[in-house]
Scaffold this motif. Structure first.
Motif, mmCIF file in Angstrom:
data_model
loop_
_atom_site.group_PDB
_atom_site.id
_atom_site.type_symbol
_atom_site.label_atom_id
_atom_site.label_comp_id
_atom_site.label_asym_id
_atom_site.label_seq_id
_atom_site.Cartn_x
_atom_site.Cartn_y
_atom_site.Cartn_z
ATOM 1 N N ASP A 16 0.836 -1.343 -0.030
ATOM 2 C CA ASP A 16 -0.044 0.042 0.039
ATOM 3 C C ASP A 16 0.829 1.340 0.079
ATOM 4 O O ASP A 16 0.238 2.430 0.260
ATOM 5 C CB ASP A 16 -0.816 -0.199 1.275
ATOM 6 C CG ASP A 16 -2.078 -1.368 1.308
ATOM 7 O OD1 ASP A 16 -2.257 -1.535 0.014
ATOM 8 O OD2 ASP A 16 -2.017 -1.867 2.351
ATOM 9 N N GLY A 17 2.288 1.335 -0.201
ATOM 10 C CA GLY A 17 2.789 2.235 -0.185
ATOM 11 C C GLY A 17 2.969 3.132 -1.640
ATOM 12 O O GLY A 17 2.673 2.756 -2.635
ATOM 13 N N ASN A 18 3.497 4.326 -1.239
ATOM 14 C CA ASN A 18 3.704 5.175 -2.552
ATOM 15 C C ASN A 18 4.540 4.690 -3.835
ATOM 16 O O ASN A 18 4.370 4.680 -4.758
ATOM 17 C CB ASN A 18 4.387 6.367 -1.856
ATOM 18 C CG ASN A 18 3.127 7.179 -1.032
ATOM 19 O OD1 ASN A 18 1.985 7.125 -1.299
ATOM 20 N ND2 ASN A 18 3.961 8.235 -0.214
ATOM 21 N N LEU A 19 5.427 3.944 -3.337
ATOM 22 C CA LEU A 19 6.334 3.551 -4.331
ATOM 23 C C LEU A 19 5.722 2.440 -5.209
ATOM 24 O O LEU A 19 5.899 2.674 -6.591
ATOM 25 C CB LEU A 19 7.625 2.668 -3.762
ATOM 26 C CG LEU A 19 8.701 1.856 -4.673
ATOM 27 C CD1 LEU A 19 9.023 3.101 -5.726
ATOM 28 C CD2 LEU A 19 9.666 1.167 -4.002
ATOM 29 N N LEU A 20 5.018 1.639 -4.834
ATOM 30 C CA LEU A 20 4.486 0.493 -5.564
ATOM 31 C C LEU A 20 3.282 1.090 -6.554
ATOM 32 O O LEU A 20 2.925 0.909 -7.606
ATOM 33 C CB LEU A 20 3.908 -0.673 -4.530
ATOM 34 C CG LEU A 20 3.275 -1.844 -5.394
ATOM 35 C CD1 LEU A 20 4.356 -2.401 -6.430
ATOM 36 C CD2 LEU A 20 2.983 -2.900 -4.404
ATOM 37 N N ARG A 21 2.627 2.244 -5.802
ATOM 38 C CA ARG A 21 1.625 2.887 -6.368
ATOM 39 C C ARG A 21 2.086 3.663 -7.629
ATOM 40 O O ARG A 21 1.497 3.692 -8.666
ATOM 41 C CB ARG A 21 0.665 3.784 -5.558
ATOM 42 C CG ARG A 21 -0.106 2.935 -4.555
ATOM 43 C CD ARG A 21 -1.048 4.312 -3.956
ATOM 44 N NE ARG A 21 -0.416 5.024 -3.201
ATOM 45 C CZ ARG A 21 -0.581 4.992 -1.813
ATOM 46 N NH1 ARG A 21 -1.013 3.725 -1.312
ATOM 47 N NH2 ARG A 21 0.121 6.068 -1.166
ATOM 48 N N GLU A 22 3.398 4.250 -7.439
ATOM 49 C CA GLU A 22 3.806 5.090 -8.506
ATOM 50 C C GLU A 22 4.272 4.158 -9.622
ATOM 51 O O GLU A 22 4.140 4.406 -10.758
ATOM 52 C CB GLU A 22 5.071 5.758 -7.944
ATOM 53 C CG GLU A 22 5.857 6.644 -9.110
ATOM 54 C CD GLU A 22 4.806 7.557 -9.508
ATOM 55 O OE1 GLU A 22 4.537 8.147 -10.722
ATOM 56 O OE2 GLU A 22 3.855 8.230 -8.544
ATOM 57 N N LEU A 23 4.837 2.792 -9.168
ATOM 58 C CA LEU A 23 5.129 2.041 -10.281
ATOM 59 C C LEU A 23 4.125 1.481 -11.079
ATOM 60 O O LEU A 23 4.341 1.370 -12.210
ATOM 61 C CB LEU A 23 5.962 0.561 -9.495
ATOM 62 C CG LEU A 23 7.288 0.737 -8.946
ATOM 63 C CD1 LEU A 23 7.939 -0.507 -7.992
ATOM 64 C CD2 LEU A 23 8.140 0.752 -10.367
ATOM 65 N N LYS A 24 2.826 1.160 -10.236
ATOM 66 C CA LYS A 24 1.655 0.803 -11.108
ATOM 67 C C LYS A 24 1.028 1.859 -12.097
ATOM 68 O O LYS A 24 0.609 1.573 -13.179
ATOM 69 C CB LYS A 24 0.705 0.129 -10.133
ATOM 70 C CG LYS A 24 0.947 -1.031 -9.438
ATOM 71 C CD LYS A 24 0.005 -1.358 -8.510
ATOM 72 C CE LYS A 24 0.113 -2.774 -7.886
ATOM 73 N NZ LYS A 24 -0.655 -3.338 -6.871
ATOM 74 N N ARG A 25 1.406 3.302 -11.577
ATOM 75 C CA ARG A 25 0.869 4.300 -12.377
ATOM 76 C C ARG A 25 1.756 4.292 -13.573
ATOM 77 O O ARG A 25 1.075 4.642 -14.841
ATOM 78 C CB ARG A 25 0.792 5.625 -11.374
ATOM 79 C CG ARG A 25 0.457 6.758 -12.228
ATOM 80 C CD ARG A 25 0.494 7.953 -11.204
ATOM 81 N NE ARG A 25 -0.394 7.697 -10.126
ATOM 82 C CZ ARG A 25 0.210 7.884 -8.665
ATOM 83 N NH1 ARG A 25 1.570 7.950 -8.582
ATOM 84 N NH2 ARG A 25 -0.610 7.608 -7.729
ATOM 85 N N GLN A 26 3.102 4.159 -13.509
ATOM 86 C CA GLN A 26 3.898 4.284 -14.488
ATOM 87 C C GLN A 26 4.068 3.218 -15.523
ATOM 88 O O GLN A 26 4.201 3.111 -16.728
ATOM 89 C CB GLN A 26 5.440 4.638 -14.110
ATOM 90 C CG GLN A 26 5.292 6.005 -13.433
ATOM 91 C CD GLN A 26 4.877 7.385 -14.410
ATOM 92 O OE1 GLN A 26 5.125 7.217 -15.337
ATOM 93 N NE2 GLN A 26 4.599 8.513 -13.419
ATOM 94 N N PHE A 27 3.736 1.785 -14.928
ATOM 95 C CA PHE A 27 4.230 0.698 -15.760
ATOM 96 C C PHE A 27 2.589 -0.156 -15.391
ATOM 97 O O PHE A 27 2.662 -0.862 -14.629
ATOM 98 C CB PHE A 27 5.518 0.028 -15.318
ATOM 99 C CG PHE A 27 6.650 0.870 -15.532
ATOM 100 C CD1 PHE A 27 7.342 1.057 -16.776
ATOM 101 C CD2 PHE A 27 6.963 1.770 -14.205
ATOM 102 C CE1 PHE A 27 8.261 1.743 -16.927
ATOM 103 C CE2 PHE A 27 8.162 2.393 -14.587
ATOM 104 C CZ PHE A 27 8.892 2.511 -15.987
#
Length: 253
Positions: free
Chosen positions: A189-200
């Protein structure tokens, strides 16, 4: 600068020592291997002296897997270590340009002088800060980014920042691949994984025997299990790292 693998009992002879403002650089030989370490406790990189182009650590081998998915014409490698990943890419892709960014001049010199890191016109090393280099890469200028940023005892915090993921996505071509080596899986639920999913939209993972997590990202739907056996066989002939077994460990994130 290379992943850390803790080996409190690293055995062997110290055959080379260098130092700079970041600390020591040690080269240690045992009966079969040559090891790069920054503190004699953690292994940064490891090769078999008889076959220096073949990565030893499973996570290093896993970082090469996207070459089974695509044939990138330009690869950017952030973090050199002993050069095992960049060396493998250079060998697997004889028509591609490989650009390596390494913070420490003496790490590059050690890779070149002690780990058989090749000198070739297709393989260019820049001694510079990875973030500065990434920020200045032109949009859609590279087909693959492989990032393995580690200091003596930890992963660089840069790799876990949203701005880093955004910058990688910006620099990649539309069909490009990002390959990240993490010391642990990002929080679900962290920001890093959310950003990864947003970009890729496509994210794959590989958990190594040393509990490193390699994450692969691309911008298109992709099924890694549709790679023909003939492709894996050809890659195994080029670089024998056990491609079919590695592929079986890939999971969709």
């Amino acid at each position: 600068m290379g992943t850390i693998i803790k080996r409190p009992d690293i055995k062997g002879d110290v055959v080379h020592v260098a130092n700079d403002r970041y600390g020591n650089i040690l080269v240690i030989d045992d009966r079969k291997h040559r090891i790069l370490s920054f503190d004699s406790v953690f292994e940064q990189s490891k090769i078999l002296r008889r076959t220096p182009h073949v990565p030893v650590h499973e996570y290093s081998r896993a970082m090469l897997l996207p070459i089974a998915f695509a044939r990138p014409d330009h690869i950017t490698v952030l973090g050199l270590g002993a050069g095992v990943v960049a060396h493998g890419i250079h060998r697997l892709l004889p028509d591609s340009q490989v650009h390596v960014v390494e913070l420490r001049q003496k790490v590059f010199e050690t890779a070149r002088d002690w780990f058989s890191f090749p000198q070739h016109e297709r393989l260019h090393v820049t001694v510079a800060d990875a973030w500065h280099t990434l920020e200045t890469l032109p949009v859609a200028s590279t087909a693959m980014i492989v990032t393995d940023l580690y200091s003596a005892d930890r992963m660089s915090p840069l790799q876990a920042q949203r701005r880093f993921i955004k910058a990688c996505a910006r620099a990649l071509k539309p069909d490009g691949w990002l390959v990240l080596n993490y010391h642990r899986m990002p929080e679900p639920d962290g920001n890093l994984l959310r950003e990864l999913k947003r970009q890729f939209p496509c994210l794959l993972t590989f958990k190594s025997k040393t509990n490193n997590w390699v994450i692969y990202g691309c911008n298109r739907a992709f099924d890694p299990w549709q790679i023909p056996d003939a492709v894996l066989k050809a890659l195994e002939e080029q670089l024998p790292v056990g491609w079919p077994a590695l592929m079986k460990k890939i999971r969709v994130l």
